[in-house]
Scaffold this active site. Sequence first.
Site, short mmCIF file in Angstrom:
data_model
loop_
_atom_site.label_atom_id
_atom_site.label_comp_id
_atom_site.label_asym_id
_atom_site.label_seq_id
_atom_site.Cartn_x
_atom_site.Cartn_y
_atom_site.Cartn_z
N SER A 1 0.86 -1.18 0.00
CA SER A 1 0.00 0.00 0.00
C SER A 1 0.90 1.23 0.00
CB SER A 1 -0.94 -0.05 1.21
OG SER A 1 -1.81 1.06 1.23
N HIS B 1 -2.25 -0.94 -3.78
CA HIS B 1 -3.41 -0.06 -3.68
C HIS B 1 -3.21 1.16 -4.57
CE1 HIS B 1 -4.54 -1.75 0.54
NE2 HIS B 1 -4.93 -2.54 -0.44
N ASP C 1 -5.35 -4.45 4.93
CA ASP C 1 -5.73 -5.26 3.78
C ASP C 1 -4.55 -6.13 3.37
OD1 ASP C 1 -7.31 -6.14 1.58
OD2 ASP C 1 -6.15 -4.81 0.27
#
Length: 329
Positions: A15, A42, A134
């Site tokens: 991310s 992401h 995540d």
Amino acid sequence: MPDSSSPLIVAVGASAGGVEALTALVAHLPENFPHVMLVALHMPENGTSALAQILDRSGLLPAVTAESGAALRPGVIHVARPGRHLLVDGGEALLSDGPTENGHRPSINALFRSVAVSAETRAVGVLLSGVGDDGVDGLAAIQARGGIAIAQHPNDAVYPTLPGHAIEEVGVDHVLPAARIGPMLMRMDQRPRPPSTSLDRERLEFENFIASSSRFERHPTADHLGTPSGYVCPDCGGALIAIDEKHNFRCHIGHAWTGHALLEAQSSKIDGALAVALRSLHERIHLANSLAVKSRPGPLQDRYNLHAKEALQAATVLSAALTQHPFEP
């Protein structure tokens, strides 16, 4: 179950700060890297991404933007594209516009879960720099299915929260700086190990099915995965189903949330609602003062002045509260 001589399927997720970590990782992959690598970072859903070109220039291996139906080739880095989950379907890549997970598409959890289902003991999950969580549940699924879980060392990550969550919650097999992960993958001799007895295979495969389908398709998650939680989905406003005791949720459409991501999303909505309330109070002050100025002295003007005074007091209190205690998880 994949043959023990087949290449490993290495799924890498990142991310915030992930580009730096990914370039450090691929820079140390040799030209004869024998395994398949897939990368999910992401990124804005409606944007464009040059990640494949960046990684292609950062090391000796070719990096390509994944195409649905394309064969997954050893020695090639297959990169997710904006607005699509990157999944594994047998020996091919599958791009899906399935429901977002933790507000993301591509989702790291979706990639890791897919690799866990397809590759089982030949799966390797690598979680790099980032915020939120995540990818943590997906990494746990890889490990529970007999694969290997790896996290970037938090001291080596620009944003250590994501790998830190994995280390704390999953109990990963290896914790390494990004530059040392590639050489370790070359030395890895992955011997089959039994899957975890706590692994819910039916749920894992059903969630993988949700990720691979259309985002507009309604799924009977209430019947298959859990009970109503009393919370609503930040994406669609639908009822969220509690699917385990670790505070993981899904709505009927299929949007997935961890407890941490749901808390962040709720905080963002509260911030937005309070900002609207503050703006409305300032508009009320301005309108009431304007009406008072244009009114003759008397009860009506007094009423407008009272409205302005009350709105000013409320705005002052709300502004002070937001300044001192911002709604951040």
